[in-house]
Enzyme design. Structure first.
Site, PDB file in Angstrom:
ATOM      1  N   HIS A 195       0.858  -1.198   0.000  1.00 63.70           N
ATOM      2  CA  HIS A 195       0.000   0.000   0.000  1.00 63.70           C
ATOM      3  C   HIS A 195       0.890   1.242   0.000  1.00 63.70           C
ATOM      4  CE1 HIS A 195      -2.856   3.050   1.141  1.00 63.70           C
ATOM      5  NE2 HIS A 195      -3.805   2.219   0.754  1.00 63.70           N
ATOM      6  N   GLU A 242      -3.700   1.799  -7.487  1.00 62.46           N
ATOM      7  CA  GLU A 242      -4.120   2.925  -6.656  1.00 62.46           C
ATOM      8  C   GLU A 242      -3.153   4.093  -6.877  1.00 62.46           C
ATOM      9  OE1 GLU A 242      -6.521   1.709  -2.988  1.00 62.46           O
ATOM     10  OE2 GLU A 242      -4.429   1.522  -2.435  1.00 62.46           O
TER      11      GLU A 242
HETATM   12  P1  PGA Z   1      -9.503   6.028  -0.163  1.00 60.77           P
HETATM   13  O1  PGA Z   1      -8.313   5.003   0.154  1.00 60.77           O
HETATM   14  O2  PGA Z   1     -10.638   5.228  -0.710  1.00 60.77           O
HETATM   15  O3  PGA Z   1      -9.822   6.660   1.173  1.00 60.77           O
HETATM   16  O4  PGA Z   1      -8.968   7.001  -1.165  1.00 60.77           O
HETATM   17  C1  PGA Z   1      -8.052   3.916  -0.677  1.00 60.77           C
HETATM   18  C2  PGA Z   1      -6.877   3.140  -0.180  1.00 60.77           C
HETATM   19  O5  PGA Z   1      -5.925   3.753   0.337  1.00 60.77           O
HETATM   20  O6  PGA Z   1      -6.846   1.900  -0.239  1.00 60.77           O
END
Ligand code: PGA
Length: 251
Positions: A102, A176
């Site tokens: 992450h 992401e």
């Molecule tokens: P968010 O976070 O939906 O609050 O943008 C997503 C994540 O970090 O997995």
């Protein structure tokens, strides 16, 4: 004839928001409806609470379609590593998924690609499906480096022995973009199509499912849901509120 909805994966990443009490209260209050939602929407729902609540939430959902994930694991297997949790330990409490890589861990805790690869290997050996997060920074995006950055973050995947028979999904990859996490900004459909089409061409292990994450809410999900290459979503802030989570699953 009613059509079965497309089967998406939804991962609720609760980060460090809830205490044990808050996380278990959420599950007590909404657990049944969550199971019904998964059945109605033909969805695979995975909750990723903090470690303190992982065991009790995993036990709560035993023999139901709801799965659980740890938010990270150690790159070591066992030993004198104060404060870390091994893949074996996560498997021992019955969780079947684990997030690795992450961006909050890459940037705040210094997780390197080598350490993330080791975590992946430890998880596979414990029969846990890794949820590997990748994504470029705002600066990478501005300089047109998105695919190069993603390629570097995935460089070790082709040499990892994925044994697909150990899990129904061998690997989940969550794209992401760092600039989209918690900011309310989401990529355009064209940007998503570029990244996900590219991911389809690079020889990922067969059965890999591709997710999008970053500011997914019931208001922003329309565009990523219109991209047929996306198999699901990793949701942070919007997954804390059951009604909001339900709305975006139902969208
Ligand atoms: P968010 O976070 O939906 O609050 O943008 C997503 C994540 O970090 O997995």
């Amino acid at each position: 004839m009613t059509q079965t909805p497309r089967s998406y994966v939804y991962i609720a990443n609760w980060k460090m928001y809830f205490t044990f009490q808050e996380a278990t209260a959420w599950v007590e209050q909404h657990g049944k409806q969550l199971e019904e939602l998964a059945a109605q929407e033909n969805a695979k729902i995975i909750l990723a609470p903090s470690m303190s609540a992982l065991q009790s939430i995993t036990t709560h959902f035993q023999n139901t379609p709801i799965n659980t994930a740890a938010q990270d694991c150690s790159d070591r297997t066992t030993g004198a590593f104060t404060g870390q949790n091994s893949a074996r330990d996560i498997a021992s409490i019955g969780a079947t998924f684990c997030i690795i890589g992450h961006s909050e861990r890459r940037t705040l805790q210094g997780d390197t690609d080598a350490a993330i690869a080791q975590k992946c290997s430890n998880l596979l050996q414990s029969g846990i499906t890794p949820i590997l997060c990748i994504g470029e920074s705002a600066q990478d995006r501005a300089s047109g480096q998105t695919l190069q950055v993603l390629q570097a973050q995935l460089s070790w995947v082709s040499s990892m022995p994925f044994i697909s028979s150990t899990a129904s999904i061998p690997l989940l990859i969550a794209y992401e973009p760092v600039w989209a996490i918690g900011t309310g900004q989401v990529p355009t459909l064209a940007e998503l199509t570029t990244v996900f089409s590219w991911l389809k061409t690079i020889g990922l292990p067969s059965g890999t499912r591709l997710l999008y994450g970053g500011s997914v809410t019931s208001k922003t999900i329309a565009s990523p849901k219109s991209c047929p290459l996306i198999d699901g979503f990793l949701i942070g802030g919007a997954s804390l509120d059951f009604q909001e989570f339900k709305n975006l699953v139902h969208y």
